[in-house]
Scaffold this motif. Structure first.
Motif, PDB file in Angstrom:
ATOM      1  N   THR A 784     -46.343   4.124 -12.727  1.00  0.00           N
ATOM      2  CA  THR A 784     -45.500   4.091 -11.537  1.00  0.00           C
ATOM      3  C   THR A 784     -45.272   2.658 -11.116  1.00  0.00           C
ATOM      4  OG1 THR A 784     -47.436   4.296 -10.111  1.00  0.00           O
ATOM      5  CG2 THR A 784     -46.314   6.327 -10.699  1.00  0.00           C
ATOM      6  N   ASP A 785     -44.126   2.425 -10.451  1.00  0.00           N
ATOM      7  CA  ASP A 785     -43.870   1.087  -9.946  1.00  0.00           C
ATOM      8  C   ASP A 785     -44.476   0.944  -8.544  1.00  0.00           C
ATOM      9  OD1 ASP A 785     -42.174   2.368  -8.187  1.00  0.00           O
ATOM     10  OD2 ASP A 785     -40.328   1.734  -9.188  1.00  0.00           O
ATOM     11  N   VAL A 791     -42.148   5.808 -13.550  1.00  0.00           N
ATOM     12  CA  VAL A 791     -41.171   5.226 -14.465  1.00  0.00           C
ATOM     13  C   VAL A 791     -41.392   5.665 -15.908  1.00  0.00           C
ATOM     14  CG1 VAL A 791     -40.747   3.242 -12.978  1.00  0.00           C
ATOM     15  CG2 VAL A 791     -42.572   3.114 -14.695  1.00  0.00           C
ATOM     16  N   LEU A 806     -39.789  -1.537 -19.838  1.00  0.00           N
ATOM     17  CA  LEU A 806     -39.984  -1.757 -18.409  1.00  0.00           C
ATOM     18  C   LEU A 806     -39.529  -3.147 -17.991  1.00  0.00           C
ATOM     19  CD1 LEU A 806     -43.528  -0.178 -17.842  1.00  0.00           C
ATOM     20  CD2 LEU A 806     -41.282   0.914 -17.671  1.00  0.00           C
ATOM     21  N   TYR A 811     -47.250  -2.795 -12.144  1.00  0.00           N
ATOM     22  CA  TYR A 811     -47.213  -1.353 -12.342  1.00  0.00           C
ATOM     23  C   TYR A 811     -48.617  -0.766 -12.148  1.00  0.00           C
ATOM     24  CZ  TYR A 811     -42.539  -2.021 -14.197  1.00  0.00           C
ATOM     25  OH  TYR A 811     -41.224  -2.341 -14.323  1.00  0.00           O
TER      26      TYR A 811
END
Length: 830
Positions: A784-785, A791, A806, A811
């Motif tokens: 996840t961001d 993501v 990415l 992250y």
């Protein structure tokens, strides 16, 4: 002196409204002959069966409300009324109606071509001042000429009367009555299918024909109508009239003798007799209405059988000894009946009364605001400072320091027989302001006030007071402002007048010593202490107990003293508690007012969750946590203390923490309840920002000497505060999340196992590939961001995580283990 006696006796003059015009003597003019076409489809069966012509020359007819093509066809909700009565909606002729001819016979005078003519003869000739024609023009506008024929052989001609098309015209008497297309020789798909035509079409229009003064006494025998011009097809359906009379209406006089169920109305006039009509509606009666009191001789009568505290309207007409017989109805008069004397118990909480103001004083129905002559203060129902929302009664003396202002209760049966009491809540804006309770012998005279006991000294918090009413003769209770300084505000709410019970209830119920599962309830004993102690009832719903409530071990306890412990309560739950006295085996008091308690921490809230705690992680502890979330939950509060989201560290040790706010920048604060008293004190705020941030870091230090155990930790993310200062607030945007902070000096077996599941990733920062040191027990990986958005998800991962797609940035990489546990690390993409 201002007296606002809503629904007491109206002052002894009738109330007349200049806006109510003299009633018109509207009457229908039934037609005995001359109608030439049936253009209204009705009943069951094809429209070709129930009509013999159309309105517009292209096969469209009106439709009645009972039309069905077959007996199983859906009923329609529009159309011509089945009784044929058209109540006109023209604003200038309220009460005017038309009566159509039978829907099963010819019901229109249809004039297809220019110079087509027809005569409509009336069943009963009438003398009129105005004639009203109900008509329409199909397939375009048209113009007609109308000749009014009187019984003496004379006539009056009206030329160039324009008829609007049955769609979209003004001055309509009725609209939205729908239409239907009659099938032709070869029926089409839309034939015999009724249509509401948008709910506003087609229409019937009203035309006014003013009879000359010289002709108004002549009965009208018939009308002859000729199509003069236009492409449309005139259809004339009905006539009504404002009937002529040379009998003058009476003039209404002041209303007197008003009681709770009657009033004496009077008038002046010289007729042989009079008709009287009354109603709770101010709709002007028609000439054909049945009088309430017909044939009254004399110039007054009592209207009886009325409801108390109700506004009535009335009209009177003359019955004269002339050929025309009756006058039109008089102007409307109005009065309001008095309130019935109230019986106890009764309650007033002001919530159903409209709000007043300092320039518009008011009181509930049957109550009154009363003040001395030229008193500067005011009293009214206010939408604020209530004990029970939304309203209270507000008294403010403004600059008045002498005189009287008071709220007066309705007259009450046997109020002063020595067996009644009043209970109420009150507060003030200035501690020490007093409220004086008393009675009135004359509800219109403040000087007739008799004080009961000492003045009540109010505080700034709503408190319940009980005052016993001594024996006497007064029937009306009053709440009088104690004055003192200027601009002293008093708020009164939830007034109850009742019989003094034989068993008195306890008061001032409170909760103390509240824990997650227990509490102590205390109260004040009544003046007469009950011989058999008290019963305490508690519930998670705010529904007061009543006679049907069954008390048992799961919802109640008993006590011989003025306190009682409650045990085995559910944690983090709101409870409501009531207490009553037990005077004997058969005599119990009413239940007290409720007290509230919460077995746990306060419940904060957020009206918008567009900002939230996206990530919260720690390092340097015996056990660290790594929480992340892509969104908040409804209400903005989460209790995650039952999950593995916790930090474990030793007394005096410091834990490094970092945070990410989801959405725009926010302020963040962290509280830990180190004394476990269920309250987040200011001294327990262990971390706070001083500016709006998206990412931030800091530390939390366990106070030295903190006992080993678990403590509630609350993280607040607030969009509107750089430095959140209230862990229990109701904020407009943000989130509150509860975690566990455990103080320990060593790890348990399970915690050691959890510690071992922490995964190492490298290199960090990485470019395209992130290596996982031990992947064998990992089921999946979630990336996840910093905004909490997922993501990438990798099922059945290998030791090399391909993350080249990415963007550069920070992250959160979460390892989801096969046993359901998780481990989270931060990784930076170069």
């Amino acid at each position: 002196m201002i007296i606002n006696l809503f629904s007491r006796v109206v002052p002894a003059i009738a109330l007349f409204s200049a806006s109510v015009m003299m009633a018109q003597n509207y009457q229908t003019m039934p037609i005995t002959s001359g109608l030439t076409a049936d253009v209204i489809a009705n009943g069951i069966g094809s429209s070709t069966v129930s009509t013999n012509n159309d309105v517009d020359g292209v096969s469209y007819a009106f439709v009645a409300k009972d039309f069905q093509l077959t007996s199983t066809s859906a009923a329609i909700t529009y159309g011509i009324p089945l009784d044929g009565i058209i109540n006109s909606v023209v604003a200038t002729t309220p009460g005017l109606s038309f009566q159509l001819a039978s829907l099963n016979a010819n019901n229109s005078l249809r004039l297809a071509a220019v110079n087509d003519v027809g005569t409509l003869t009336f069943t009963a000739p009438k003398a009129v001042t105005k004639l009203y024609m109900l008509a329409v023009s199909g397939s375009g506008t048209s113009t007609v000429n109308v000749v009014v024929n009187f019984t003496d052989g004379s006539s009056q001609t009206f030329s160039g009367i324009s008829l609007a098309d049955w769609y979209g015209g003004s001055n309509f008497a009725i609209q939205g009555i729908g239409r239907i297309k009659k099938p032709g020789a070869t029926p089409a798909a839309g034939d015999d299918v009724p249509s509401p035509e948008g709910g506003t079409n087609p229409r019937l229009y009203q035309s006014e024909l003013v009879i000359d003064a010289a002709n108004q006494a002549k009965p009208i025998q018939s009308v002859t109508i000729t199509k003069a011009s236009g492409s449309g097809l005139p259809n004339i359906f009905a006539f009504s009239a404002d009937a002529y009379s040379d009998c003058a209406p009476p003039v209404l006089q002041a209303v007197s003798g008003i009681t709770a169920n009657s009033a004496l109305v009077s008038w002046t006039g010289n007729a042989a007799s009079y008709d009287v009509y009354h109603s709770t509606s101010n709709t002007t009666p028609t000439g054909s209405v049945t009088p309430t009191y017909p044939g009254v001789t004399g110039t007054s009568t009592t209207i009886g059988g009325l409801n108390s505290n109700t506004t009535y309207y009335y009209w009177v007409r003359s019955n004269c000894n002339t050929a025309t017989g009756q006058s039109v109805w008089s102007f409307a008069g109005t009065f309001k009946t008095a309130c019935s004397t109230f019986t106890v118990p009764y309650t007033e909480n002001f919530d159903t009364t409209s709000v007043g103001s300092n320039t518009s004083t008011n009181a509930p129905s049957c109550w009154a605001y009363l003040e001395s002559t030229s008193f500067a203060g005011y009293g009214y129902v206010a939408a604020s400072n209530s004990y029970s929302a939304p309203n209270s009664y507000y008294l403010n003396n403004s600059t008045g320091t002498a005189g009287s202002q008071m709220l007066v209760a309705p007259p009450t049966i046997n109020l002063s027989d020595g067996t009644k009491r009043v209970r109420f809540y009150a507060r003030t804006g200035t501690t020490g302001t007093t409220l004086v309770i008393g009675t009135l012998s004359n509800p219109a005279d403040p000087a007739s006030f008799t004080q009961i006991g000492s003045p009540v000294s109010l505080t700034t918090t709503h408190t319940q007071y009980t005052v016993n009413i001594p024996a006497g003769s007064d029937l009306q209770l009053a709440f009088k402002h104690g004055l003192g300084g200027t601009s002293r505000a008093i708020y009164i709410d939830n007034i109850t007048v009742q019989t003094i019970p034989s068993c008195l209830e306890p008061t001032a119920v409170t909760a103390s010593n509240v824990t997650l599962n227990t509490a102590t309830i205390g109260w004040t004993a009544p003046a007469s202490v009950p011989a058999n102690g008290y019963e305490v009832y508690y519930s998670t719903t705010n529904t007061a107990p009543d006679a049907a409530t069954v008390l048992n071990a799961a919802n109640s306890v008993t006590s011989a003293t003025t306190s009682a412990p409650l045990n085995s309560l559910a944690a983090d739950t709101n409870y409501y508690v009531w207490v009553r006295s037990v005077c004997s085996g058969t005599d119990r008091s009413i239940w007290s007012e409720s007290a509230t308690l919460r077995t746990g921490y306060c419940l904060p809230s957020s009206s918008s969750q567009s900002s939230w705690l996206s990530a919260f992680s720690s390092t340097g502890s015996l056990i660290d946590m790594a929480y992340s979330s892509g969104s908040s939950v409804a209400g903005g509060y989460q209790n995650l203390t039952a999950t593995n989201n916790k930090i474990i560290n030793a007394p005096g040790a410091t834990t490094s923490v970092s945070f990410t706010a989801g959405g725009p920048t926010c302020g963040i604060g962290v509280w830990v309840d180190w004394n476990n008293n269920l309250t987040f004190e200011a001294s327990e705020r262990m971390f706070v920002t001083n500016t709006y941030i998206t990412n931030t870091s800091g530390s939390i230090t366990v106070p030295a000497g903190t006992p080993l155990g678990s403590y509630r930790m609350r993280v607040v993310t607030d969009y509107n505060s750089t430095a959140p200062s209230n862990a229990c607030a109701a904020i407009s945007r943000g989130e509150f999340v509860d975690f566990t902070f455990e103080v320990a000096t060593s790890l348990s077996t399970s915690e050691t196992s959890l510690k071992k599941k922490e995964i190492t990733v490298y290199p960090n920062p990485f470019k395209d590939i992130l290596h996982v040191a031990d992947i064998k027990d990992v089921k999946s990986v979630t990336v996840t961001d910093v905004a909490g958005r997922v993501v990438k998800t990798i099922d059945n991962p290998t030791a090399e995580l391909q993350l080249g797609e990415l963007n550069a940035g920070l992250y959160i990489v979460t390892m989801n283990f096969k046993d359901g546990s998780k481990s989270t690390v931060k990784a930076i993409k170069k």
